[in-house]
Scaffold this motif. Structure first.
Motif, PDB file in Angstrom:
ATOM      1  N   ASP A  60       0.821  -1.220   0.000  1.00  0.00           N
ATOM      2  CA  ASP A  60       0.000   0.000   0.000  1.00  0.00           C
ATOM      3  C   ASP A  60       0.854   1.268   0.000  1.00  0.00           C
ATOM      4  O   ASP A  60       0.348   2.367  -0.232  1.00  0.00           O
ATOM      5  CB  ASP A  60      -0.918   0.017   1.228  1.00  0.00           C
ATOM      6  N   VAL A  61       2.137   1.121   0.310  1.00  0.00           N
ATOM      7  CA  VAL A  61       3.039   2.280   0.318  1.00  0.00           C
ATOM      8  C   VAL A  61       3.485   2.549  -1.115  1.00  0.00           C
ATOM      9  O   VAL A  61       4.387   1.904  -1.637  1.00  0.00           O
ATOM     10  CB  VAL A  61       4.255   2.046   1.249  1.00  0.00           C
ATOM     11  N   ARG A  62       2.812   3.499  -1.770  1.00  0.00           N
ATOM     12  CA  ARG A  62       3.098   3.796  -3.182  1.00  0.00           C
ATOM     13  C   ARG A  62       3.763   5.157  -3.359  1.00  0.00           C
ATOM     14  O   ARG A  62       4.284   5.477  -4.412  1.00  0.00           O
ATOM     15  CB  ARG A  62       1.804   3.752  -4.000  1.00  0.00           C
ATOM     16  N   SER A  63       3.652   5.995  -2.332  1.00  0.00           N
ATOM     17  CA  SER A  63       4.294   7.313  -2.392  1.00  0.00           C
ATOM     18  C   SER A  63       4.867   7.615  -1.015  1.00  0.00           C
ATOM     19  O   SER A  63       4.552   6.920  -0.039  1.00  0.00           O
ATOM     20  CB  SER A  63       3.272   8.387  -2.762  1.00  0.00           C
ATOM     21  N   LEU A  64       5.694   8.645  -0.932  1.00  0.00           N
ATOM     22  CA  LEU A  64       6.260   9.011   0.365  1.00  0.00           C
ATOM     23  C   LEU A  64       5.176   9.425   1.351  1.00  0.00           C
ATOM     24  O   LEU A  64       5.274   9.173   2.546  1.00  0.00           O
ATOM     25  CB  LEU A  64       7.284  10.141   0.192  1.00  0.00           C
ATOM     26  N   GLU A  65       4.106  10.049   0.834  1.00  0.00           N
ATOM     27  CA  GLU A  65       3.005  10.467   1.705  1.00  0.00           C
ATOM     28  C   GLU A  65       2.347   9.248   2.364  1.00  0.00           C
ATOM     29  O   GLU A  65       1.783   9.346   3.455  1.00  0.00           O
ATOM     30  CB  GLU A  65       1.934  11.257   0.924  1.00  0.00           C
ATOM     31  N   ASP A  66       2.435   8.106   1.689  1.00  0.00           N
ATOM     32  CA  ASP A  66       1.820   6.885   2.235  1.00  0.00           C
ATOM     33  C   ASP A  66       2.509   6.403   3.503  1.00  0.00           C
ATOM     34  O   ASP A  66       2.038   5.454   4.144  1.00  0.00           O
ATOM     35  CB  ASP A  66       1.817   5.766   1.185  1.00  0.00           C
ATOM     36  N   ILE A  67       3.602   7.058   3.886  1.00  0.00           N
ATOM     37  CA  ILE A  67       4.242   6.712   5.159  1.00  0.00           C
ATOM     38  C   ILE A  67       3.228   6.867   6.295  1.00  0.00           C
ATOM     39  O   ILE A  67       3.307   6.200   7.324  1.00  0.00           O
ATOM     40  CB  ILE A  67       5.511   7.575   5.407  1.00  0.00           C
ATOM     41  N   ARG A  68       2.240   7.744   6.060  1.00  0.00           N
ATOM     42  CA  ARG A  68       1.227   7.993   7.087  1.00  0.00           C
ATOM     43  C   ARG A  68       0.336   6.779   7.331  1.00  0.00           C
ATOM     44  O   ARG A  68      -0.380   6.725   8.335  1.00  0.00           O
ATOM     45  CB  ARG A  68       0.360   9.191   6.677  1.00  0.00           C
TER      46      ARG A  68
END
Ligand code: ZN
Length: 444
Positions: A60-68
């Motif tokens: 599910d981590v596809r972008s840096l923002e997905d770190i959230r």
């Protein structure tokens, strides 16, 4: 003696990652974050359970923002899984363990693979380079050697830089000053308060650090003010840099002040910073002050996902005159919890309380008084005793005082002054007791 200026503009190949074009840096970070998410999901049960509970999969981590999407990690997680519960590497791949004090006397344990040590050394090299140091420098390392990460962290970095390192560790100030002079030391690593003590002691010995070749100080392990920096620079004639780090993330070398003194550059290719609201955990944009949260992008043995540091700061994105593209954070002056730092050691009032109450004859009425004596932080623990004990012989009182001091020292690892006070002299509170009286900045 005229000192040679610190070279700040010169580029060093070991610091190339500090200057990556931002897009390239973000791509590097994303790839590492995705790898990290997979690694912790496969290897760290606590993190996997939390991801499962919120229905998050590594992919599910596809972008840096997905770190959230990933769960926070807090210090108590390390304590709850003590000693090795958060390791992501088998012990045969672990080449070193360090440890630091926790909130209830149980320490936390951090681990390093060979690669982790190399990454740690590389960020220390980049830190030293940002301070204008190179292989010609003689670095006196007065951070404590041992389980504390400060000593060996700076040591390995200084050697990797090719500088000459003097592993003198902390203490024995007269010898520190003699070595500094006789060995032609050009840079010192220690806590800022200890260096202030060195300046003072040098004065007592009739020597002036301004006459030494010393030109750079790399100071960390405790918060320190710009006022302290001015004092140090004026008294010793050196350039004082703030270095940031914490054992849970790696040790020293998470961030460093370059010569521009516009905050600390964070080595964000390996330590990804976020700022969140300390109360809600909601992410805050760059430029807004909040709690620093760090994710280790390259750590193998004990990777940290969104670690809550409790340190309050803001991320700065504007260009730095030094040319580095990695982001900066403001110097850290406070923490979101009640912890305080004395001589580089993290102390919680609850630790003192537990240590006191373990000794017979002490009442649970105590106060911690922090002050600054000639630049050196001191802590006095005032403890009330029962009327019966107080009317006892001087010898008995001294014995009790000694046992209390020993009990605290066993927990904190540093000597603390204990003073016994008469019954009912410490103020009672019906609400939250004021356990800590901090007078360290009273005259700043
Ligand atoms: Zn800079």
């Amino acid at each position: 003696m005229k000192k040679s200026p610190t070279k700040t503009g010169s580029f060093h190949p070991a610091a190339a990652l500090d200057y990556l074009p931002t897009e390239q840096l973000r791509a590097l970070q994303l790839g590492r974050l995705q790898h990290l998410a997979r690694r912790v999901y496969e290897r760290v049960r606590l993190t996997r359970d939390r991801m499962d509970a919120s229905g998050v999969k590594p992919e599910d981590v596809r972008s840096l923002e997905d770190i959230r999407l990933l769960p926070f990690t807090v210090k108590t997680d390390l304590r709850d899984t003590y000693p090795f519960g958060m390791f992501a590497s088998p012990m045969e791949e672990v080449v070193r363990l360090h440890s630091s004090s926790g909130t209830t006397g149980k320490p936390i344990v951090v681990a390093y693979t060979k690669q982790d040590i190399d990454v740690w050394s590389s960020v220390m090299v980049r830190s030293f380079i940002a301070c204008g140091l190179n292989e010609h420098d003689v670095i006196q390392n007065a951070y404590g050697y041992g389980l504390f990460t400060g000593g060996l962290g700076a040591h390995y970095g200084a050697e990797a830089l090719g500088a000459t390192v003097i592993p003198i560790s902390g203490g024995n100030t007269d010898r520190q000053i003699m070595v500094m002079k006789d060995f032609g030391v050009t840079a010192i690593c220690c806590t800022p308060s200890y260096f202030v003590h060195m300046i003072e002691r040098a004065g007592e010995l009739g020597v002036n650090l301004q006459d030494f070749p010393l030109r750079v100080g790399v100071f960390g392990a405790e918060p320190w003010s710009d006022g302290m920096r001015r004092h140090i620079e004026e008294e010793s004639g050196i350039k004082a840099h703030d270095i940031y780090g914490l054992s849970e993330i790696t040790g020293p070398g998470v961030g460093i002040e370059c010569a521009c003194e516009q905050g600390l550059h964070v080595f964000e290719d390996v330590f990804y910073p976020e700022i969140v609201d300390p109360d809600t955990g909601e992410p805050l944009p760059d430029g807004i002050e909040g709690e620093l949260v760090l994710t280790t992008l390259a750590k193998q043995a004990i990777p940290m996902v969104r670690y809550r540091t409790h340190d309050i700061t803001a991320i700065r994105t504007g260009p730095c005159a030094c040319g580095r593209t990695i982001r900066r954070m403001d110097r850290i002056g406070r923490r979101s919890d009640d912890m305080f730092i004395i001589r580089g050691v993290n102390v919680f009032p609850s630790q003192i309380e537990a240590a006191l109450l373990a000794v017979e004859g002490a009442l649970p009425h105590y106060q911690i008084v922090l002050s600054r004596d000639k630049g050196l932080d001191t802590m006095e623990v005032q403890v009330e005793v029962t009327p019966a004990v107080f009317s006892d012989t001087v010898g008995a009182l001294e014995s009790l005082q000694g046992r209390l001091g020993k009990s605290i020292e066993n927990v904190l690892g540093i000597h603390v002054d204990v003073r016994l006070v008469e019954p009912h002299t410490i103020e009672r509170s019906i609400g939250k007791a004021k356990r800590v009286i901090d007078r360290r900045n009273a005259n700043a």
